[in-house]
Design a protein around this motif. Structure first.
Motif, PDB file in Angstrom:
ATOM      1  N   THR A  75       0.838  -1.203   0.000  1.00  0.00           N
ATOM      2  CA  THR A  75       0.000   0.000   0.000  1.00  0.00           C
ATOM      3  C   THR A  75       0.868   1.247   0.000  1.00  0.00           C
ATOM      4  O   THR A  75       1.578   1.518   0.973  1.00  0.00           O
ATOM      5  N   ALA A  76       0.845   1.979  -1.100  1.00  0.00           N
ATOM      6  CA  ALA A  76       1.513   3.276  -1.232  1.00  0.00           C
ATOM      7  C   ALA A  76       2.968   3.237  -0.764  1.00  0.00           C
ATOM      8  O   ALA A  76       3.400   4.004   0.094  1.00  0.00           O
ATOM      9  N   GLN A  77       3.756   2.297  -1.349  1.00  0.00           N
ATOM     10  CA  GLN A  77       5.165   2.166  -1.024  1.00  0.00           C
ATOM     11  C   GLN A  77       6.014   2.581  -2.226  1.00  0.00           C
ATOM     12  O   GLN A  77       5.595   2.415  -3.378  1.00  0.00           O
ATOM     13  N   PRO A  78       7.230   3.134  -1.977  1.00  0.00           N
ATOM     14  CA  PRO A  78       8.116   3.518  -3.086  1.00  0.00           C
ATOM     15  C   PRO A  78       8.447   2.324  -3.980  1.00  0.00           C
ATOM     16  O   PRO A  78       8.426   1.171  -3.546  1.00  0.00           O
ATOM     17  N   LEU A  79       8.759   2.629  -5.231  1.00  0.00           N
ATOM     18  CA  LEU A  79       9.048   1.593  -6.212  1.00  0.00           C
ATOM     19  C   LEU A  79      10.186   0.673  -5.760  1.00  0.00           C
ATOM     20  O   LEU A  79      10.099  -0.558  -5.911  1.00  0.00           O
ATOM     21  N   SER A  80      11.273   1.255  -5.213  1.00  0.00           N
ATOM     22  CA  SER A  80      12.422   0.428  -4.809  1.00  0.00           C
ATOM     23  C   SER A  80      12.028  -0.572  -3.737  1.00  0.00           C
ATOM     24  O   SER A  80      12.474  -1.730  -3.755  1.00  0.00           O
ATOM     25  N   HIS A  81      11.157  -0.140  -2.809  1.00  0.00           N
ATOM     26  CA  HIS A  81      10.697  -1.057  -1.753  1.00  0.00           C
ATOM     27  C   HIS A  81       9.838  -2.162  -2.371  1.00  0.00           C
ATOM     28  O   HIS A  81       9.945  -3.347  -1.996  1.00  0.00           O
ATOM     29  N   CYS A  82       9.009  -1.798  -3.308  1.00  0.00           N
ATOM     30  CA  CYS A  82       8.152  -2.779  -3.980  1.00  0.00           C
ATOM     31  C   CYS A  82       8.983  -3.841  -4.695  1.00  0.00           C
ATOM     32  O   CYS A  82       8.693  -5.036  -4.627  1.00  0.00           O
ATOM     33  N   LEU A  83      10.023  -3.421  -5.408  1.00  0.00           N
ATOM     34  CA  LEU A  83      10.860  -4.365  -6.134  1.00  0.00           C
ATOM     35  C   LEU A  83      11.601  -5.323  -5.187  1.00  0.00           C
ATOM     36  O   LEU A  83      11.743  -6.511  -5.493  1.00  0.00           O
ATOM     37  N   ARG A  84      12.059  -4.793  -4.047  1.00  0.00           N
ATOM     38  CA  ARG A  84      12.748  -5.662  -3.077  1.00  0.00           C
ATOM     39  C   ARG A  84      11.806  -6.748  -2.569  1.00  0.00           C
ATOM     40  O   ARG A  84      12.184  -7.919  -2.462  1.00  0.00           O
ATOM     41  N   ILE A  85      10.570  -6.372  -2.240  1.00  0.00           N
ATOM     42  CA  ILE A  85       9.607  -7.342  -1.729  1.00  0.00           C
ATOM     43  C   ILE A  85       9.243  -8.363  -2.808  1.00  0.00           C
ATOM     44  O   ILE A  85       9.127  -9.572  -2.555  1.00  0.00           O
ATOM     45  N   LEU A  86       9.094  -7.889  -4.039  1.00  0.00           N
ATOM     46  CA  LEU A  86       8.651  -8.754  -5.118  1.00  0.00           C
ATOM     47  C   LEU A  86       9.670  -9.830  -5.470  1.00  0.00           C
ATOM     48  O   LEU A  86       9.324 -11.008  -5.667  1.00  0.00           O
ATOM     49  N   PHE A  87      10.953  -9.467  -5.540  1.00  0.00           N
ATOM     50  CA  PHE A  87      11.967 -10.387  -6.058  1.00  0.00           C
ATOM     51  C   PHE A  87      12.787 -11.110  -4.996  1.00  0.00           C
ATOM     52  O   PHE A  87      13.629 -11.937  -5.343  1.00  0.00           O
ATOM     53  N   GLN A  88      12.543 -10.809  -3.722  1.00  0.00           N
ATOM     54  CA  GLN A  88      13.420 -11.398  -2.702  1.00  0.00           C
ATOM     55  C   GLN A  88      13.286 -12.921  -2.612  1.00  0.00           C
ATOM     56  O   GLN A  88      14.243 -13.615  -2.254  1.00  0.00           O
ATOM     57  N   LYS A  89      12.101 -13.481  -2.979  1.00  0.00           N
ATOM     58  CA  LYS A  89      11.920 -14.923  -2.891  1.00  0.00           C
ATOM     59  C   LYS A  89      11.854 -15.598  -4.258  1.00  0.00           C
ATOM     60  O   LYS A  89      11.624 -16.807  -4.347  1.00  0.00           O
ATOM     61  N   LEU A  90      12.051 -14.835  -5.302  1.00  0.00           N
ATOM     62  CA  LEU A  90      12.027 -15.400  -6.651  1.00  0.00           C
ATOM     63  C   LEU A  90      13.448 -15.698  -7.131  1.00  0.00           C
ATOM     64  O   LEU A  90      14.417 -15.107  -6.659  1.00  0.00           O
ATOM     65  N   SER A  91      13.536 -16.596  -8.098  1.00  0.00           N
ATOM     66  CA  SER A  91      14.851 -16.943  -8.664  1.00  0.00           C
ATOM     67  C   SER A  91      15.214 -15.961  -9.773  1.00  0.00           C
ATOM     68  O   SER A  91      15.764 -16.332 -10.809  1.00  0.00           O
ATOM     69  N   VAL A  92      14.883 -14.688  -9.540  1.00  0.00           N
ATOM     70  CA  VAL A  92      15.135 -13.626 -10.508  1.00  0.00           C
ATOM     71  C   VAL A  92      15.761 -12.454  -9.770  1.00  0.00           C
ATOM     72  O   VAL A  92      15.364 -12.133  -8.648  1.00  0.00           O
ATOM     73  N   GLU A  93      16.746 -11.804 -10.388  1.00  0.00           N
ATOM     74  CA  GLU A  93      17.324 -10.592  -9.835  1.00  0.00           C
ATOM     75  C   GLU A  93      17.173  -9.457 -10.836  1.00  0.00           C
ATOM     76  O   GLU A  93      16.975  -9.702 -12.024  1.00  0.00           O
ATOM     77  N   TYR A  94      17.232  -8.221 -10.341  1.00  0.00           N
ATOM     78  CA  TYR A  94      16.969  -7.075 -11.200  1.00  0.00           C
ATOM     79  C   TYR A  94      18.062  -6.029 -11.079  1.00  0.00           C
ATOM     80  O   TYR A  94      18.743  -5.927 -10.059  1.00  0.00           O
ATOM     81  N   ILE A  95      18.196  -5.225 -12.148  1.00  0.00           N
ATOM     82  CA  ILE A  95      19.110  -4.084 -12.172  1.00  0.00           C
ATOM     83  C   ILE A  95      18.315  -2.896 -12.685  1.00  0.00           C
ATOM     84  O   ILE A  95      17.727  -2.959 -13.781  1.00  0.00           O
ATOM     85  N   GLN A  96      18.234  -1.820 -11.905  1.00  0.00           N
ATOM     86  CA  GLN A  96      17.462  -0.650 -12.294  1.00  0.00           C
ATOM     87  C   GLN A  96      18.377   0.415 -12.866  1.00  0.00           C
ATOM     88  O   GLN A  96      19.388   0.773 -12.275  1.00  0.00           O
ATOM     89  N   SER A  97      18.015   0.915 -14.044  1.00  0.00           N
ATOM     90  CA  SER A  97      18.757   1.987 -14.699  1.00  0.00           C
ATOM     91  C   SER A  97      17.765   3.012 -15.216  1.00  0.00           C
ATOM     92  O   SER A  97      17.189   2.857 -16.307  1.00  0.00           O
ATOM     93  N   GLY A  98      17.542   4.042 -14.397  1.00  0.00           N
ATOM     94  CA  GLY A  98      16.553   5.052 -14.765  1.00  0.00           C
ATOM     95  C   GLY A  98      15.173   4.451 -14.840  1.00  0.00           C
ATOM     96  O   GLY A  98      14.673   3.832 -13.901  1.00  0.00           O
ATOM     97  N   LYS A  99      14.510   4.585 -16.015  1.00  0.00           N
ATOM     98  CA  LYS A  99      13.155   4.075 -16.223  1.00  0.00           C
ATOM     99  C   LYS A  99      13.145   2.614 -16.675  1.00  0.00           C
ATOM    100  O   LYS A  99      12.078   2.046 -16.919  1.00  0.00           O
ATOM    101  N   TYR A 100      14.316   2.019 -16.803  1.00  0.00           N
ATOM    102  CA  TYR A 100      14.403   0.641 -17.279  1.00  0.00           C
ATOM    103  C   TYR A 100      14.830  -0.280 -16.131  1.00  0.00           C
ATOM    104  O   TYR A 100      15.739   0.045 -15.355  1.00  0.00           O
ATOM    105  N   ILE A 101      14.155  -1.427 -16.057  1.00  0.00           N
ATOM    106  CA  ILE A 101      14.499  -2.442 -15.050  1.00  0.00           C
ATOM    107  C   ILE A 101      14.766  -3.739 -15.791  1.00  0.00           C
ATOM    108  O   ILE A 101      13.864  -4.303 -16.445  1.00  0.00           O
ATOM    109  N   ILE A 102      16.015  -4.202 -15.698  1.00  0.00           N
ATOM    110  CA  ILE A 102      16.451  -5.393 -16.435  1.00  0.00           C
ATOM    111  C   ILE A 102      16.369  -6.586 -15.498  1.00  0.00           C
ATOM    112  O   ILE A 102      16.906  -6.559 -14.380  1.00  0.00           O
TER     113      ILE A 102
END
Length: 884
Positions: A75-102
């Motif tokens: 609920t109304a959390q910053p994008l970086s916090h959302c991404l940490r919660i989303l990927f912490q238990k998945l077998s996927v990692e992310y790299i954020q570069s501006g508007k792009y998330i790889i």
């Protein structure tokens, strides 16, 4: 110092607050995300995040194909916090570069770990090299032979494990997917020639690691260095290295990069010893037959070490053979030794026992007896005896593949008695004798455990006792009319300690070392007793200084970080606390070293180290003696401290036959201790604290060394150019003066020539600029024979002029240069059942240059008013060792 720490802590707090405020500000600037999804495919979750924030996710379609639907509520959390919660238990990692998330697949790591041991004895091998040729990742084994190497899963692995004097071990793995426990047993080289040739300093770490001023010695190298009386000696081998001065010729002293003799930390199994010399310094207390490995540091000290300013000598003793019984016996010119090892329970429990004893007393007794037998009644007879003994004992038990326990005992003891006696007519008797006894006792026990394939721990407890006792006995007269005097002086230290050290290796690029130690000290700086009687009156005096208890605590953390192929950093911190007499001193000691790899054969390094020292041995003579008192810091005397900067370049040829290095250093020291000028004339009631003063010092120089490490001829040549001085307010009128061992130039050549498999020639040549000492070139003229104190004009140093010596300044005279050639030959005689006999023939000081160690005054009207005194002429020796 405390004020500085407070300011530092305040500034650090402000910086952290500023970082937190900036971080919060950045977080508030991010778009907010609200999600409430149940069992939703990941693609729909990503699409919803894109709709709310405008970011674009970039990934291969196959990446999310096998991911299960997820539940996520935000609920109304910053994008970086959302991404940490989303990927912490998945077998996927992310790299954020501006508007792009790889997005990419999370790389799984696997760990290869195990112990490296000698195949024939199960002895752990320290400092073995482990290297994966595919990923170009590597590590080394620790003091228990344990290693841990983290690699990416799914790749091929080609493991190469090597250790000096052993055959290499190779193992391949195809697409390794799981953690692997790999016990490694290495075969010792079977050919005698190979054993000797490879007993040297390892070359690869010279370039690859961030270590500076670090040397590792093994038993073979120690025994190849020709020394006095043919006795293999750890300290005298270290004396041949650049930056290490022997002090007085022929003695086992060690003065490292401008430090004093007591500035060196000597350790057995991680526990410190105080007095490490036999025969007043002719031999060290370490029996080479009991030694497995020696590590020597003179700069870039690891954070786990503390308590001394100049160097660390860390000695690991042999565990004992777990499979077979073996031993050796050595008969030498001045001493003999016996070493036994074997299993108490095969493959479970082993022991190692080493005993060394001198027979100088047995050899000299007949000569003294014959001399005394030739004396007539009323003539002086000699009283003389000297002997030393040291013993090492260690038990080692393997509970299982992860757990090992050990316990041991070290005992070293010296006894010296000397003087004269005389018997005359009518019951007249006179004697004037002295006895000196000194030594260490250490009992230790420890436990090592592998918690998992990345975490290793060791806990060690020890008791150490050091004492030095000097007793004098004077008697003159008859039974009816006599004068008798007895006196004794004792210096004693008792330590109880516990240590815990841990190694954590999360991946191939990071190694974390951390731990702590606590030592309870109990000092007795001065314990004096005297008894005087003339047959009619008796006087007894006792000066028992109150025991000084002290508490020492050390905490450290150190990380070795391989940032990339070129840059490697080692950073750590050692926090020390020392409490004595209600006063607590703290020391924050940063440690830092770095390596820049120019190419696989060449690297540049730099380091900074701070060290503190809480005990000091006060020297009253030119050489280090067991009668010199060990004293702790106090309310008046602050801990000594040194800071050292070092830079260097290191090169190894591609075939690893030759290696070269150059190191420059600058070390500044403060709160150094020394006796005040004319302290001898202070009242007897003056405390030891008031006889001392504190000042500062500096040392700087450059060291070069070239080694040949393979082939029939091996060895090294080293050169040192250095400066070393001191400054005290209450010494030398406050003016800066050169230190005693300010040796400007030092040059060493060590060579070992394997003529054939059963014949080996060794040689060593040393050159060093002369030491400095304080000389009185003039005397105060005595006012009268009864009052020989300053009161008249200065006169030449006529030996009977009386009065007091007059000194222009401290260390105002430099002795001539010292140089010496030593040669030795080893003859190997193989016996049946793999037994071996070894003859060693050595010549110490081949051309018999009597190196001056001091000077004395002559008659004033002589052309030469001063005479140099030299010791240790040419000394041939022979020894025989039988190994079974």
């Amino acid at each position: 110092m405390m004020q500085f720490h407070s300011k530092f802590s305040f500034l650090l707090l402000l910086c952290l607050m500023h970082i937190c405020i900036e971080a919060k500000g950045t977080e508030h600037d991010e778009p907010l995300v609200t999600l409430d999804m149940k069992q939703t495919p990941i693609r729909k979750v990503l699409a919803e995040i894109t709709r709310q924030t405008g970011v674009t996710f970039s990934y291969e379609s196959s990446l999310t194909k096998h991911l299960l639907p997820i539940d996520i509520t935000i609920t109304a959390q910053p994008l970086s916090h959302c991404l940490r919660i989303l990927f912490q238990k998945l077998s996927v990692e992310y790299i954020q570069s501006g508007k792009y998330i790889i997005l990419k697949k999370k790389q799984k790591n696997i760990v290869i770990s195990g112990f490296i041991r000698d195949k024939s004895s199960s002895e752990s091998l320290i400092g073995a090299s482990i290297y994966d040729a595919k990923s170009h990742q590597g590590t080394t084994s620790n003091a228990d032979g344990f290693f841990s190497l983290t690699l990416e899963a799914g790749n091929d692995v080609y493991l190469n494990i090597s250790y000096v004097g052993y055959d290499s071990f190779h193992r391949s793995f195809i697409q390794l997917e799981q953690d692997t426990l790999l016990p490694v047993l290495l075969n010792s080289h079977q050919q005698l020639a190979e054993v000797v040739v490879t007993g040297e300093y390892t070359s690869s770490p010279l370039v690859q690691t961030s270590d500076m001023g670090h040397t590792r010695l093994n038993k073979d190298l120690i025994q190849q260095t020709p020394v006095l009386f043919g006795e293999a000696d750890i300290i005298k081998t270290l004396q041949t290295l650049p930056g290490v001065s022997a002090g007085t010729a022929g003695l086992a002293g060690m003065y490292v990069r401008g430090g004093n003799g007591d500035d060196n930390l000597y350790m057995i199994e991680g526990n410190p010893l105080y007095q490490i010399n036999h025969v007043g310094g002719l031999f060290s207390s370490f029996n080479a037959e009991a030694v497995k490995d020696v590590e020597f540091f003179k700069s870039a000290f690891p954070a786990r070490y503390g308590g001394r300013l100049s160097s660390v000598v860390d000695i690991h003793t042999k565990d004992g053979n777990m499979k077979e019984y073996h031993g050796s016996a050595m008969l030498g010119l001045t001493s003999g030794s016996l070493n036994l090892e074997g299993p108490l329970v095969k493959d479970r429990t082993s022991f190692n026992f080493a005993l060394r004893r001198s027979w100088i007393d047995a050899l000299s007794a007949p000569t003294i007896a014959i001399w005394n037998a030739t004396r007539n009644k009323g003539e002086t007879q000699i009283v003389a005896r000297y002997a030393f003994t040291d013993m090492n004992f260690k038990l080692n038990h393997q509970f299982n593949d992860r757990s090992r326990g050990y316990a041991g005992l070290y005992w070293g003891n010296d006894f010296l008695k000397g003087g004269e006696k005389r018997e005359g007519d009518n019951g007249y008797e006179s004697r004037n004798t002295g006895r000196l006894r000194w030594g260490n006792i250490m009992a230790f026990t420890g436990w090592s455990y592998v918690f998992n394939n990345q975490l290793f721990g060791n806990v060690n407890a020890a008791f150490t006792h050091y004492s030095s006792t000097l007793k004098g006995d004077y008697y003159q007269g008859t039974e009816a009319n006599y004068v008798s005097q007895e006196s004794s002086t004792q210096n004693r230290i008792d330590d109880l300690s516990i240590r815990a050290n841990f190694d954590f290796r999360p991946n191939a690029s990071h190694q974390l070392h951390f731990g702590t130690h606590y030592i309870y000290h109990r000092f007795h700086p001065v314990d004096e007793k005297s008894y005087f009687s003339n047959g009619m009156t008796t006087q007894t005096r006792q000066n028992n200084d109150t025991a000084l208890p002290a508490h020492e605590l050390g905490i450290y953390m150190e990380e070795d970080w391989k940032m990339n192929k070129r840059i490697r950093l080692n950073a750590g911190i050692h926090l020390g606390l020392y409490t004595i007499d209600g006063k607590t001193y703290t020391s924050l000691e940063p440690r830092f070293s770095s390596r820049f790899l120019i190419n696989p054969q060449l690297s540049l390094k730099a380091s900074y180290t701070r060290m503190s020292q809480y005990v000091h041995q006060v020297n009253e003579s030119y050489i280090n003696l067991p009668t010199d008192t060990w004293i702790p810091v106090s309310r008046k005397l602050k801990p000594m401290q040194s800071d050292q900067l070092a830079v260097g370049a290191y090169y190894t040829t591609g075939n690893k036959i030759y290696s070269f290095s150059i190191e420059g250093y600058y070390k500044w020291m403060k709160h150094l201790m020394d006796y005040k000028d004319n302290y001898q004339f202070l009242p007897p009631s003056t405390s030891w604290e008031d006889k001392l003063t504190q000042g500062k010092g500096r040392s700087y120089g450059v060291e070069l060394i070239a080694r040949k490490e393979k082939g029939k001829i091996t060895g090294w040549a080293g050169y040192t150019l250095s400066w070393n001085d001191r400054q005290f307010t209450e010494i030398n009128k406050g003016k800066r003066f050169p230190a005693k061992f300010d040796n400007r130039h030092k040059f060493n050549i060590i060579a070992n020539w394997k003529i054939k498999p059963k014949l080996e020639l060794t040689g060593s040549w040393t050159y060093a600029t002369g030491n400095r000492l304080t000389v009185s070139f003039e005397n105060y003229q005595a006012v009268s024979p009864q009052h020989p104190f300053p009161g008249g004009s200065l006169v030449p140093p006529y030996i009977d002029s009386g009065g007091l010596d007059y000194y222009t300044e401290r260390n105002n005279f430099q002795l001539p240069a010292y140089h010496r050639l030593d040669l030795g030959i080893n003859i190997y005689r193989p016996k049946k059942k793999n037994r071996m006999g070894i003859w060693n023939i050595s010549i110490y000081n081949v051309y018999s240059y009597m190196a001056p160690v001091s000077i004395r005054k002559g008659w004033w009207y002589n052309n030469d008013c001063f005479y140099t005194l030299g010791i240790v002429p040419i000394i041939p020796s022979v020894s025989y060792t039988y190994k079974f």
